[in-house]
Design an enzyme around this catalytic site. Structure first.
Site, PDB file in Angstrom:
ATOM      1  N   GLU A  70       0.423  17.659 -16.391  1.00  0.00           N
ATOM      2  CA  GLU A  70      -0.535  17.700 -15.278  1.00  0.00           C
ATOM      3  C   GLU A  70      -0.281  18.900 -14.372  1.00  0.00           C
ATOM      4  O   GLU A  70      -0.064  18.755 -13.161  1.00  0.00           O
ATOM      5  CB  GLU A  70      -0.499  16.391 -14.491  1.00  0.00           C
ATOM      6  CG  GLU A  70      -1.001  15.219 -15.314  1.00  0.00           C
ATOM      7  CD  GLU A  70      -1.215  13.942 -14.523  1.00  0.00           C
ATOM      8  OE1 GLU A  70      -0.619  13.807 -13.451  1.00  0.00           O
ATOM      9  OE2 GLU A  70      -1.974  13.079 -15.003  1.00  0.00           O
TER      10      GLU A  70
ATOM     11  N   GLU B  52      -3.313  10.246 -21.605  1.00  0.00           N
ATOM     12  CA  GLU B  52      -2.753   9.144 -20.820  1.00  0.00           C
ATOM     13  C   GLU B  52      -3.868   8.271 -20.284  1.00  0.00           C
ATOM     14  O   GLU B  52      -4.874   8.768 -19.775  1.00  0.00           O
ATOM     15  CB  GLU B  52      -2.023   9.674 -19.582  1.00  0.00           C
ATOM     16  CG  GLU B  52      -0.709  10.320 -19.833  1.00  0.00           C
ATOM     17  CD  GLU B  52      -0.082  10.786 -18.515  1.00  0.00           C
ATOM     18  OE1 GLU B  52      -0.333  10.178 -17.450  1.00  0.00           O
ATOM     19  OE2 GLU B  52       0.640  11.785 -18.561  1.00  0.00           O
TER      20      GLU B  52
END
Ligand code: GAL
Length: 692
Positions: free
Chosen positions: A157, A312
């Protein structure tokens, strides 16, 4: 020739698995043994490993301990699983960050962060770059040909700001390269405002919200710095292990992701998605539609031909202690996973495989919980999903081909975010990221109709779309204006909204017209001014035509535009207040094309009726005839295999529903059942079907 292209060569299956952190369990080998037993039982096949494991791979500077990872990867390979191997820059090893402040970020308030947490290394630090280069080189050399390693995952991320001296120096250089002279910058920034005239590049402070251009340029600079960093990380991987594709996990339209720049360096797109479908979600349908919007966006990041997957999502609650993140209702998990597939995803991986015993995420949901192994409700939900895969695998490699595009433009998002308008809006206590929430609001009527949408920027090829939707296209420069003009002249239908064409690329208001740069002529309107009023204080608007299926009445909410139709049909008007009798919705035709303009923000039903009318006129295909919406909470998305549709029919409500088939006969691809007339969908029901 088939247009099917699976994401992983020779693996035409849905990816299913999760973030696997055996590095936290090395002292309990029996748990790791059990992981491998449970992976098979769960029907999982793909694991992201090593994401935060720098301190286990290099416990002291220059001392490398790859043996545990060798073992894990060998075991994954032996069991036929795929590994997505991460570079470990998501978290700093303390031996590096503690004594070397240069690798730690400097916050907005110019305070250097302590040596804590994760996702917070400095983008520019030479020391950090040197150390990650050494690590990535070793990873590539050791694992570049490992049979389990099917993809590299860069960091985690990636995003966030650093205001350290090094990053700031880079910014000043960026400014100089872009503006060449301070006079040019002063002009572009309107710096006479509040006596800001700059006499040195280093005087420009991106945190000075009173000169919004500086904040906007900071975002552009950061975007380039981010890509520069990304290229730094991938260099040894590309050089040493060129056959292993590269991905990194995005966070939707998170403002620090920079897709146009990043696209050329990514082989596979991946996405983290946490809509939070808990039992007591206050607006589950809103969350579901917003999730679909982001999935559309992610699919489009890669552009033509690139595949993507969900790296995810939460198998259940995001589970931070004391926060309201509830569990999913029974049956919801399968629906959420099918939703991802329906938008083109090639896999659903979870954060996380096994719950850690300690640390900030110890309560976060996982396939394997602290107690219970395979005997938990959650584990069984995972098994239920994988049990569907042998039949659902046939959707892998098929593609979505929407006829509609919604524009999401990073720079417009940043411009809205840094503008006075955004601040005015947040003063009213309304949600942040106005531009993004507007994109989602305009996407909803399509979702309600089972009309697929791409979410793309100005660089995409718009010619394939029958309708292009441009909500709050606030930043318009020559290139963006020309794109709109060419699209309509080429026969496309464009619909834009309030705040169209207000500022240029440095946030200076257009003074030729509103909308500026020739868009006034394209839309045939002059947008004189806006009245922003308190949320929930609504004014009435009225349809001026009766034969287009527009709502007879509208509620104007928050933004009321003062519009003049110079050369456009007036389709609805404002009925009350300062602008009573003035146009609210207009349309100007140009050849086969049309440019619609909605001058005021309207209620959900009103907007839905407008989208219905636009789609009907443009001949967009929808699930029901005449672009009618489905019953609340029902939606359909479609992928195509060699031109043949595969429909994903979904019920986002906790009650039984009937999905009309509008004359189609379908065949459920999992049960082979023939479906005629209507499809009964139970609570959170979902069916994947081909046309019979
Ligand atoms: C993601 C992150 C994961 C984990 C997860 C928890 O944003 O990438 O590492 O923290 O959130 O929901």
């Amino acid at each position: 020739m088939t247009d099917k292209k699976p994401l992983l060569k020779d693996f035409p299956h849905i990816l299913h698995g999760g973030d696997y952190n055996p590095d936290q369990w090395l002292h309990m080998p029996e748990k790791i043994n059990d992981d491998f037993r449970l992976m098979k039982l769960a029907g999982c096949n793909t694991f992201s490993v090593g994401i935060f494991s720098w301190s286990q791979l290099e416990p002291r500077e220059g001392v490398f301990t790859f043996e545990w990872l060798d073992d894990i990867l060998d075991r994954l390979a032996k069991d036929g699983h795929n590994a997505v191997l991460a570079t470990p820059s998501g978290a700093k090893p303390i031996w590096l960050s503690d004594p070397n402040e240069e690798v730690r970020r400097v916050r907005y308030d110019r305070v250097r962060e302590a040596s804590v947490s994760r996702h917070n290394f400095c983008w520019s630090s030479p020391l950090w770059r040197e150390k990650i280069r050494i690590m990535n080189t070793k990873l590539a050399e050791r694992y570049g040909k490992h049979p389990a390693v099917k993809m590299w995952h860069i960091s985690n991320e990636l995003g966030g700001d650093c205001y350290c001296d090094l990053c700031m120096e880079g910014f000043y250089k960026w400014l100089e390269e872009h503006y060449k002279t301070l006079d040019a910058l002063n002009e572009a920034y309107w710096s006479a405002f509040w006596s800001h005239r700059y006499s040195d590049w280093t005087q420009v402070d991106p945190r000075d919200g009173t000169i919004d251009a500086s904040g906007l340029d900071w975002r552009r600079y950061e975007a380039e710095l981010f890509v520069d960093y990304f290229k730094w990380e991938i260099e040894p991987l590309r050089r040493i292990a060129p056959d292993v594709p590269i991905t990194t996990n995005h966070m939707g339209t998170h403002k620090t992701n920079h897709y146009d720049w990043l696209r050329p360096h990514l082989d596979v797109v991946s996405q983290d998605m946490y809509p939070g479908y808990a039992t007591e979600h206050v607006d589950l349908l809103g969350a579901a539609a917003a999730c679909s919007y982001e999935l559309d966006y992610i699919r489009c990041i890669g552009g033509e031909g690139k595949r993507w997957f969900t790296m995810e999502c939460a198998i259940d609650s995001r589970g931070l202690w004391g926060q309201r993140f509830g569990l999913k209702p029974n049956g919801m998990h399968g629906l959420e996973m099918v939703q991802h597939l329906s938008h083109g995803s090639e896999g659903t991986l979870y954060f996380q495989w096994r719950k850690g015993r300690g640390g900030a995420e110890k309560f976060h949901s996982a396939v394997v919980s602290h107690t219970g192994d395979e005997n938990t409700r959650t584990f069984k939900e995972v098994q239920k999903w994988s049990a569907r895969h042998p039949k659902l695998d046939q959707v892998i490699g098929s593609i979505n081909k929407p006829e509609v595009a919604i524009i999401y433009d990073n720079e417009t998002d940043w411009a809205c975010d840094t503008s006075e308008f955004e601040r005015a809006r947040s003063q009213w206590g309304m949600e942040k990221r106005f531009y993004l929430s507007q994109g989602q609001q305009w996407h909803r009527p399509f979702w309600d109709r089972g009309i697929g949408t791409d979410v793309v920027g100005y660089n995409a090829d718009w010619s394939r779309y029958k309708v292009v939707v441009a909500p709050v296209a606030y930043l318009i420069d020559q290139k963006r204006a020309q794109k709109m003009i060419d699209y309509v002249r080429g026969g496309g239908t464009l619909i834009a909204s309030y705040y169209l064409g207000v500022v240029n690329e440095t946030g200076l208001c257009h003074i030729d017209s509103w909308p500026g740069l020739g868009l006034d002529q394209l839309f045939g309107v002059w947008s004189e001014e806006f009245d922003l009023f308190r949320p929930h204080l609504q004014l009435n608007g009225k349809s001026a035509v009766t034969d287009m299926g527009l709502a007879p009445e509208f509620k104007i909410d928050f933004i009321n535009g003062h519009i003049h139709a110079i050369d456009a049909d007036v389709l609805a008007t404002c009925e009350e207040g300062l602008f009573a009798g003035k146009p609210m919705l207009t349309r100007r035709r140009e050849g086969d094309g049309a440019a619609w303009y909605l001058g005021s923000m309207v209620d959900e039903g009103g907007l839905s009726s407008i989208i219905g009318a636009v789609c009907r006129e443009a001949g967009v295909k929808s699930w029901l005839p005449d672009c009618e919406p489905l019953a609340e909470g029902l939606t359909v998305q479609t992928r195509y295999e060699d031109g043949k549709p595969i429909h994903f029919l979904m019920n986002f409500t906790p009650i039984d529903a009937s999905m009309p088939l509008a004359g189609r006969t379908l065949r459920n691809i999992e049960t082979d059942e023939k479906i005629e007339d209507a499809l009964a969908l139970g609570p959170w029901g979902n069916v994947v079907a081909r046309e019979a």
